[in-house]
Design a protein around this motif. Structure first.
Motif, PDB file in Angstrom:
ATOM      1  N   VAL A   1     -15.333  -0.129  14.230  1.00 48.24           N
ATOM      2  CA  VAL A   1     -14.331   0.740  14.435  1.00 48.24           C
ATOM      3  C   VAL A   1     -13.903   0.979  15.797  1.00 48.24           C
ATOM      4  O   VAL A   1     -14.813   1.026  16.766  1.00 48.24           O
ATOM      5  CB  VAL A   1     -14.835   2.004  13.743  1.00 48.24           C
ATOM      6  CG1 VAL A   1     -14.821   1.831  12.095  1.00 48.24           C
ATOM      7  CG2 VAL A   1     -16.144   2.529  14.192  1.00 48.24           C
TER       8      VAL A   1
ATOM      9  N   ARG B   1     -12.594   6.500  15.203  1.00 48.69           N
ATOM     10  CA  ARG B   1     -12.808   6.244  13.603  1.00 48.69           C
ATOM     11  C   ARG B   1     -11.466   6.014  13.172  1.00 48.69           C
ATOM     12  O   ARG B   1     -11.356   5.959  11.958  1.00 48.69           O
ATOM     13  CB  ARG B   1     -13.629   7.153  13.097  1.00 48.69           C
ATOM     14  CG  ARG B   1     -14.997   7.405  13.635  1.00 48.69           C
ATOM     15  CD  ARG B   1     -15.743   8.128  12.851  1.00 48.69           C
ATOM     16  NE  ARG B   1     -16.092   7.509  11.307  1.00 48.69           N
ATOM     17  CZ  ARG B   1     -16.465   8.182  10.308  1.00 48.69           C
ATOM     18  NH1 ARG B   1     -16.689   9.459  10.266  1.00 48.69           N
ATOM     19  NH2 ARG B   1     -16.614   7.580   9.181  1.00 48.69           N
ATOM     20  N   GLU B   2     -10.316   5.956  13.752  1.00 46.51           N
ATOM     21  CA  GLU B   2      -8.971   6.140  13.265  1.00 46.51           C
ATOM     22  C   GLU B   2      -8.222   5.129  14.180  1.00 46.51           C
ATOM     23  O   GLU B   2      -7.801   5.710  15.383  1.00 46.51           O
ATOM     24  CB  GLU B   2      -8.337   7.452  13.020  1.00 46.51           C
ATOM     25  CG  GLU B   2      -7.098   7.450  12.154  1.00 46.51           C
ATOM     26  CD  GLU B   2      -6.559   8.588  11.516  1.00 46.51           C
ATOM     27  OE1 GLU B   2      -5.919   8.815  10.468  1.00 46.51           O
ATOM     28  OE2 GLU B   2      -6.868   9.652  12.367  1.00 46.51           O
TER      29      GLU B   2
ATOM     30  N   THR C   1      -8.124   1.682  10.431  1.00 47.22           N
ATOM     31  CA  THR C   1      -8.777   2.745   9.854  1.00 47.22           C
ATOM     32  C   THR C   1      -7.880   3.996   9.698  1.00 47.22           C
ATOM     33  O   THR C   1      -7.389   4.135  10.967  1.00 47.22           O
ATOM     34  CB  THR C   1     -10.095   2.834  10.421  1.00 47.22           C
ATOM     35  OG1 THR C   1     -10.146   2.994  11.842  1.00 47.22           O
ATOM     36  CG2 THR C   1     -11.090   1.484   9.908  1.00 47.22           C
TER      37      THR C   1
ATOM     38  N   TRP D   1     -12.023   8.413   4.131  1.00 47.49           N
ATOM     39  CA  TRP D   1     -12.078   7.246   5.208  1.00 47.49           C
ATOM     40  C   TRP D   1     -11.331   6.031   4.177  1.00 47.49           C
ATOM     41  O   TRP D   1     -12.156   5.498   3.374  1.00 47.49           O
ATOM     42  CB  TRP D   1     -13.422   7.088   5.623  1.00 47.49           C
ATOM     43  CG  TRP D   1     -13.106   6.148   7.226  1.00 47.49           C
ATOM     44  CD1 TRP D   1     -12.013   6.356   7.992  1.00 47.49           C
ATOM     45  CD2 TRP D   1     -14.160   5.638   7.944  1.00 47.49           C
ATOM     46  NE1 TRP D   1     -12.229   5.545   9.194  1.00 47.49           N
ATOM     47  CE2 TRP D   1     -13.506   5.109   9.223  1.00 47.49           C
ATOM     48  CE3 TRP D   1     -15.351   5.295   7.586  1.00 47.49           C
ATOM     49  CZ2 TRP D   1     -14.143   4.609  10.100  1.00 47.49           C
ATOM     50  CZ3 TRP D   1     -16.258   4.849   8.738  1.00 47.49           C
ATOM     51  CH2 TRP D   1     -15.634   4.447   9.621  1.00 47.49           C
TER      52      TRP D   1
ATOM     53  N   SER E   1      -9.392   1.942   5.153  1.00 46.18           N
ATOM     54  CA  SER E   1      -8.661   1.105   5.957  1.00 46.18           C
ATOM     55  C   SER E   1      -7.953   0.074   5.534  1.00 46.18           C
ATOM     56  O   SER E   1      -8.064  -0.328   4.344  1.00 46.18           O
ATOM     57  CB  SER E   1      -9.894   0.372   6.652  1.00 46.18           C
ATOM     58  OG  SER E   1     -10.672  -0.571   5.798  1.00 46.18           O
TER      59      SER E   1
END
Length: 581
Positions: free
Chosen positions: A135, A139-140, A157, A171, A173
């Motif tokens: 990741v 985390r995005e 993600t 969460w 992806s």
């Protein structure tokens, strides 16, 4: 494109799970595949915010055989599935989706898991890695990982709002898996933009549902007023909600199938393989650099900037002069633009044709000045005639050495252009007319009915013109001249060679002398060798004559920036390391 696109979810009860994937099938589907259309599903779907639109060639969706949750295909057991369908996309017994691309006989099949055990393992591993260890910060966002054995993955993600989830978000992806690492890396900008559009669409729908739920029953205040319960006991009653519930879209999976199928088709169509028979030529490198410069300039110019643009900005693009009192040299070589874009009849068809029209001695004088980098001036009323002359003459020079002002109402200095077209009434300064660094071609009306045998039968025939070539430095007939000029004339006079063969001969001759230019550039500009060594080098290159030296120095200005910067960087590296020692 041989790839798989999948939507993955991190379940708090079961960890990373694959929700939905779309793969490409080049072979016919197994017998028994259904052909019924999805009720209420259009043949063409469009996602407005993401800018993604399904191609009309991809036809209606039909169920795919073998995608049922009860089939023998690999997948998680029912005991591992969330009760609230958080780990499931398609309901039990749903056959999945398939789109037929009749143009290429390719089918795009979507279901929860790939049917093939090996593909299932690859997708499963990519899903786990995309939602655990691989990741990006925060985390995005997008990230690339993979290997030769398990494939390479582009993963993006993102979070989806959920008023019942821990932290009010879940969460997810979207991953793209393929075995070709170079192809996937080259597709990064395209995939990033399109997948970002799909994510924005999902997040926008989920945000509306989240805000409506929070307005009706605020979960934050309710949780703060609730007595503390250990999470391990609380989470058993808080199974993940399905994505269709979070977005309030019952047709979500059909829309995702449409988007994923279009993504696979469009990404596979945008890049094509091309066979290269060696390193790119200097002309190709210069063309690429000028295209990049033009693109940057066009992106930086808006409406207000065009009005206030300084006069130093080029106003001639691809050989076409924009309306302005003071024209600028063209930035891009466009040898056939006058014929293709403007659709006008050809006047000078080739160098051989020009030599026949001007005569051998006049053509040799003109070609000598062109190769030496002197200013070539044409005065004529017919703009098409001047443009065609420049299109023919420029083929003798490297692309980087060509600076053209096709037609002007005033004289322009030689530093701005080496090809200049003028109307007949323009006065040329006397010092230019007597200069040895310029040649003038005056096109006058013929005083006789025919000065030479008619080459054309139409109204564009050149027998109505008389061409007078003059210069302050006329080239003597017995002058040896540059070696490349002699080879060009030998090719033009050889009637056994067609025009196409002569064109290829010019390309080879230019590359041969550009290689000599590269050697001389490194020897003199980079290594700074003394004049004695330079003379020895010129003798070895077969270019020790005065005209050849002048030609090499002029052609040196046509070297690409890519070559110069590469050469300077490779030379400086060992020098800097030695200085440290």
């Amino acid at each position: 494109m041989n790839a798989i696109v999948a939507l993955c979810h991190f379940c708090e009860l079961h960890g990373p799970r694959t929700l939905f994937c779309t793969e490409v099938l080049h072979s016919p589907l197994p017998q028994g595949a259904g052909s019924g259309d999805i009720s209420g599903q259009n043949e063409q779907a469009e996602e407005e915010e993401g800018g993604i639109q399904m191609s009309s060639r991809i036809r209606s969706h039909s169920p795919a055989e073998g995608a049922s949750a009860d089939s023998s295909s690999p997948g998680p057991k029912k005991s591992d599935m969330c009760e609230a369908s958080g780990c499931r996309s398609l309901a039990g017994g749903h056959p999945g989706y398939v789109s037929h691309d009749k143009e290429t006989s390719i089918k795009y099949v979507s279901h929860q898991h790939p049917n093939h055990p090996q593909l299932f393992s690859i997708v499963r591993q990519a899903c786990v890695r995309s939602l655990s260890c691989e990741v990006c910060p925060g985390r995005e966002g997008p990230i690339f990982f993979g290997d030769e054995q398990h494939g390479f993955v582009f993963s993006h993600t993102f979070f989806i709002k959920d008023s019942l989830a821990r932290g009010f978000q879940r969460w997810y992806s979207i991953i793209t898996i393929m075995m070709d690492r170079i192809y996937l890396i080259n597709s990064w900008p395209f995939l990033l933009g399109k997948i970002r559009g799909i994510i924005d669409e999902l997040q926008g729908k989920a945000l509306k549902v989240f805000e409506a739920e929070q307005f009706g029953c605020p979960q934050r205040a309710q949780r703060m007023n609730t007595a503390f319960t250990p999470f391990l006991h609380q989470r058993n009653g808080n199974a993940a909600r399905s994505l269709t519930s979070l977005t309030n879209d019952e047709n979500l999976w059909a829309c995702l199938h449409t988007s994923f199928a279009w993504l696979l088709k469009a990404c596979g169509s945008r890049l094509t393989e091309k066979l290269l028979e060696g390193a790119p030529t200097e002309d190709t490198l210069v063309q690429m650099e000028k295209l990049a410069d033009l693109k940057e300039e066009s992106e930086g110019w808006d409406g207000s900037e065009e009005e206030e643009k300084p006069s130093s900005q080029p106003d001639v693009v691809e050989g076409r002069e924009l309306p302005k009192s003071s024209p600028e040299p063209s930035l891009m070589p466009d040898c056939n633009s006058w014929n293709v874009a403007h659709r006008r009849l050809s006047v000078f068809r080739s160098l051989r044709h020009m030599r026949q029209v001007l005569g051998a001695s006049a053509f040799r004088m003109l070609a000598w000045h062109v190769l030496m980098g002197n200013q070539v001036i044409w005065k004529a009323r017919d703009m098409d005639l001047v443009q065609s002359a420049f299109d023919v003459l420029r083929t003798m020079l490297p692309v980087g050495c060509v600076r053209i002002i096709p037609y002007s109402d005033q004289y322009e200095e030689a530093y701005r252009c080496n090809f200049l077209g003028l109307s007949p009434h323009v006065q040329i300064p006397p010092h230019i007319l007597s200069s040895e660094f310029a040649v003038l071609v005056e096109v006058r009306a013929a005083t006789r009915s025919s000065l030479y045998p008619t080459l054309f039968d139409d109204e564009q025939s050149l027998n109505k013109y008389e061409f007078v070539v003059t210069s302050g430095n006329p080239v003597a007939a017995d002058r040896v001249g540059p070696t490349i000029l002699n080879k060009i004339e030998a090719a033009l006079t050889n009637q056994n060679l067609s025009v196409d063969v002569v064109d290829q001969c010019l390309v080879c001759l230019k590359e041969e002398w550009m290689n000599k230019v590269k050697v001389l550039f490194k020897f003199t500009k980079v290594d700074s060798r003394p004049k004695e060594d330079t003379q020895k080098l010129l003798s070895i290159l077969g270019a020790a004559e005065e005209d050849n030296v002048k030609l090499l120095k002029f052609w040196m200005t046509g070297l690409s920036k890519t070559y110069k910067s590469h050469l300077m960087s490779t030379v400086r590296s060992p020098t800097s390391s030695e200085s440290r020692n």
